[in-house]
Design a protein around this motif. Structure first.
Motif, short mmCIF file in Angstrom:
data_model
loop_
_atom_site.label_atom_id
_atom_site.label_comp_id
_atom_site.label_asym_id
_atom_site.label_seq_id
_atom_site.Cartn_x
_atom_site.Cartn_y
_atom_site.Cartn_z
N LYS A 37 0.84 -1.22 0.00
CA LYS A 37 0.00 0.00 0.00
C LYS A 37 0.86 1.26 0.00
O LYS A 37 0.65 2.17 -0.80
N THR A 38 1.82 1.29 0.90
CA THR A 38 2.67 2.47 0.98
C THR A 38 3.49 2.60 -0.30
O THR A 38 3.69 3.69 -0.82
N ARG A 39 3.89 1.46 -0.83
CA ARG A 39 4.65 1.51 -2.07
C ARG A 39 3.80 2.08 -3.21
O ARG A 39 4.28 2.86 -4.03
N VAL A 223 -3.11 9.77 1.24
CA VAL A 223 -3.13 9.54 2.69
C VAL A 223 -2.76 8.09 3.00
O VAL A 223 -3.40 7.16 2.51
N ASP A 224 -1.74 7.92 3.81
CA ASP A 224 -1.34 6.57 4.24
C ASP A 224 -2.03 6.26 5.58
O ASP A 224 -2.40 7.18 6.31
N GLU A 225 -2.18 4.99 5.91
CA GLU A 225 -2.75 4.56 7.19
C GLU A 225 -4.11 5.22 7.46
O GLU A 225 -4.37 5.71 8.56
N TYR A 226 -4.94 5.20 6.46
CA TYR A 226 -6.22 5.90 6.58
C TYR A 226 -7.11 5.32 7.68
O TYR A 226 -7.96 6.01 8.25
N LYS A 557 3.97 0.67 13.33
CA LYS A 557 3.03 0.58 12.22
C LYS A 557 3.68 1.03 10.91
O LYS A 557 4.35 2.04 10.87
N GLY A 558 3.48 0.25 9.87
CA GLY A 558 4.02 0.63 8.56
C GLY A 558 5.46 0.24 8.33
O GLY A 558 5.95 0.27 7.21
N LEU A 559 6.18 -0.16 9.41
CA LEU A 559 7.60 -0.48 9.26
C LEU A 559 7.80 -1.97 9.03
O LEU A 559 6.88 -2.77 9.20
MG MG Z 1 2.25 0.89 4.77
#
Ligand code: MG
Ligand code: ATP
Length: 715
Positions: A37-39, A223-226, A557-559
């Motif tokens: 997602k982040t990518r 927006v990330d981590e919505y 989170k996210g890492l």
């Molecule tokens: Mg992510």
């Protein structure tokens, strides 16, 4: 022109590519952990610029942490092959500050407003509470602060607070105090964190021309981590995306872990309704973790109800099973984990690919000490931080007083630090004067020098202190802010105070202050430094060695890391008792999502630990393995204990049972381990009423002592 797809699209799978290329209109990417997602978000950002759809400043990208913002900046530079300046990437807070500095006057403050932290907030509220003659033992300021935060998370200004909700504090005075608090903030030219969003929303709503400016500027919003946005953030995004409708949000409902801070997982669930015509993209391939890790996490999360549910798969192979290791107590846990890290390091594993993820901040100290002892470099990411230490706050207060002459809270913090004979009684009188004249506390302190209110000794002290402040402030024009700070800390006697302090932690405090002053040099001026501190509470950037990361599960989170250690999986600690007490099943499910987040940080290896005994705030307690351990699928985990008994038992039975008592030190209850043990048992039974649904494995009726005491059994 050629038809070759640009290189940054290479390697993306089809739905990922779709999400990148769907540049116009609302897009939601809703997918599980590690699916890219982040990518997608980063590639999309690069794509928008590379294709000339947008200049850097036309894109607004919101990340959850400052660290993530920095990473995104770097990743974008890689996507388009050069560093990019002028992008608006940051957290909600940092972007709001940037906007407010430009338009503060329109919401009734000045552009150099101070950002208050929780400490300041509480101090201020205390004063207001006392002024109302409310018993703050019964109605603590902290409770009011929490309430006000909750209102701000929902974008409720004092006028809009529903009357009933006021009754959550002091028999209906909540709303009134909230209004008074907002008034005081204006007088102080200050804003708290919640205000940053609130003021922006007010600004946009009451000044359509300003909003239009931003509509013209931000043509694409990402927006990330919505899943962790709150109502205020949602409203803010809606306002900003109104014109272009080009908003792309990514998130995972299973990773919603900030409900306790007002996040609304509902935001992500109703995205399509909120943003009509939205394209929804699902991603199913996980690129992060190997099979066992993914299976363990996916299976654990199925115990939650009300999920959207998703399929996740990986072609990375099965990899290693998730290990679950029982140890005798907290210190052994720290020893065991840190030894394992040393071991990995000696086998050429990069320390930067190793993380210890704790549930609660206090768990960190033990690991920090152990890592220091072993000489393993580590960083504490987020969490109880350097800048929250008392001595650092003192210095900050000095700096704020010279940067912002009317900063009453900062002034009050250090007016008698070091001791100058300006105790509470004297300051009360200054307060009274300030109130009767409608001026700030520092202003009144200056006035009082020419009056007969204080005793001469105190009056002289105060006057000379005020003169000192003026002098140091004036020096900012002729000297660097670092020099001024050094001089101020010497001349005020602050350094001397710690030098003369005989307590064991005084030297450490001095070191911290010195460290802080040396870090200030990286900033152009004092204002820039203060703003940085207020926003970025993440330390360490000088030491460039590779480091182990130590952080809370929330901060992770996210890492992602090759190897992840997950200590403290014990009932009461994780799931955290407070979360259960406060919100019952909802709290339990949020804890489980946190466990899901924890396991899915691992690329190659996840190690779960639990200790049979734990010292919590000075008290030894027996502990029980977390129910989350029971919920892990047997096929994907490997049990380990020092004697190997634990694992054998589990294997031979294929699940949990209550017949460990054969071993002599495994027991299904009784008073063998003292009152703590029993208390824990009862506690666990109570908690189970939260979770009546059928379980994959037998309910955790047994308790396990992983090994015999090596040393004296703690009381
Ligand atoms: Mg992510
Ligand atoms: P989380 O839910 O934890 O935030 P995420 O969905 O944001 O995860 P990313 O962090 O973007 O996932 O990606 C996880 C890992 O997978 C990263 O290392 C990323 O580089 C890699 N990855 C993502 N997509 C691909 C792909 N198409 N091919 C190869 N690797 C990929």
């Amino acid at each position: 022109q050629n038809d070759m797809p640009p290189p940054y699209l290479d390697g993306l799978n089809e739905p990922q590519r779709d999400a990148v290329l769907a540049t116009e209109g609302p897009v939601l990417v809703l997918a599980g952990a590690g699916t890219g997602k982040t990518r997608v978000l980063t590639t999309r950002l690069g794509h928008l610029m590379a294709t000339g759809r947008a200049a850097p400043w036309n894109i607004l990208a919101v990340t959850f942490t400052n660290k993530a913002a920095k990473e995104m900046q770097e990743r974008v530079a890689r996507v388009i092959g050069r560093p990019v300046e002028g992008m608006w990437i940051g957290t909600f807070h940092s972007i709001c500050v940037r906007i407010l500095r430009k338009h503060a006057e329109l919401v009734g403050i000045q552009s150099n407003f101070t950002i208050l932290d929780t400490d300041d907030q509480i101090r201020l509220l205390k004063q207001l509470i006392q002024a109302e003659n409310i018993d703050d033992k019964r109605w603590p300021a902290r409770a009011l602060a929490g309430l006000i935060d909750r209102w701000k998370n929902k974008a409720l200004t004092p006028e809009r607070v529903p009357e009933g909700e006021s009754y959550a504090y002091a028999n209906g005075l909540g709303g009134k105090l909230y209004a008074a608090y907002q008034e005081r903030l204006k007088i102080l030219n200050a804003a708290d964190f919640g205000d940053l969003l609130m003021h922006c929303i007010t600004l946009f709503q009451s000044h359509p021309d300003v909003l239009k400016e931003y509509h013209n500027q931000f043509r694409y919003i990402l927006v990330d981590e919505y899943q962790d946005t709150n109502v205020a953030q949602y409203l803010w995004l809606r306002l900003l995306s109104q014109a272009s409708k080009n908003i792309c949000c990514v998130g995972d409902d299973d990773q919603s872990i900030y409900g306790w801070r007002g996040a609304e997982v509902g935001n992500i669930l109703k995205f399509s309704t909120d943003f009509p015509g939205a394209t929804v993209v699902r991603l199913e391939q996980n690129y992060r973790s190997t099979g066992h890790i993914l299976a363990a996490a996916s299976s654990l999360i199925t115990s939650n109800e009300g999920r959207l549910g998703k399929t996740l798969w990986t072609d990375a192979g099965e990899g290693e099973k998730v290990t679950v290791k029982g140890v005798w107590d907290g210190p052994e846990e720290a020893r065991s984990i840190c030894e394992e890290i040393e071991n990995l390091h000696s086998k050429q594993h990069a320390l930067s690919e190793i993380a210890i993820l704790v549930r609660t901040g206090f768990q960190m100290r033990e690991f920090e000490e152990r890592l220091i002892t072993l000489g393993i470099p580590y960083r504490v990411v987020g969490g109880p931080r350097f800048y929250e230490r008392a001595e650092i706050r003192d210095v900050m207060a000095y700096l704020r007083v010279i940067a912002q002459p009317d900063d009453a809270l900062a002034f009050e913090r250090i007016v008698n630090v070091p001791k100058r004979g300006l105790g509470t009684a004297s300051i009360q009188k200054v307060h009274a004067l300030a109130q009767s004249h409608g001026v700030s506390l520092p202003y009144a302190a200056r006035m009082i020098g020419g009056m007969d209110i204080l005793r001469p000794a105190a009056r002289n002290k105060l006057s000379s202190l005020m003169d000192d402040f003026d002098r140091w402030r004036a020096m900012l024009h002729t000297h660097s802010h670092v020099e001024v700070t050094e001089m101020m800390l010497e001349e005020s006697g602050y350094m001397e105070m710690w030098q003369n302090d005989k307590s064991p932690d005084a030297p450490g405090k001095l070191e911290n202050v010195k460290e802080m002053v040396s870090a200030m040099g990286e900033f152009e001026n004092l204002g820039g430094y203060l703003e940085h501190i207020a926003l970025v509470m993440e330390n360490d950037n000088n030491d460039t060695r590779e480091k182990v990361s130590l952080m809370t599960l929330h901060g992770a989170k996210g890492l992602e890391f090759d190897t992840v250690f997950l200590p403290g999986w014990e009932e009461g600690l994780f799931p955290n008792q407070r979360a259960l007490d406060e919100t019952g099943v909802k709290g339990l499910e949020e804890e489980r999502r946190l466990a899901y987040v924890g396991i899915t940080r691992a690329k190659q290896k996840a190690n779960i630990y639990f200790a049979g005994n734990r010292q919590v705030f000075g008290q030894w307690q027996s502990s029980l393995p977390s129910r989350f351990i029971d919920e892990l699928p047997a096929d994907h985990i490997e049990m380990e204990s020092n004697q190997g008994l634990y694992g054998n038992q589990r294997q031979s039975r294929g699940g949990w049972g209550d017949d460990f008592s054969d071993e002599g030190y495994y027991t299904s209850g009784g008073d063998k381990y003292g009152p703590g043990w029993q208390r824990a048992q009862t506690w666990r039974q109570e908690q189970q009423s939260f979770d009546q649904r059928p379980r994959r494995s037998a309910p955790p009726t047994i308790t396990v002592k992983p090994s015999k005491p090596k040393k004296k059994t703690p009381a």
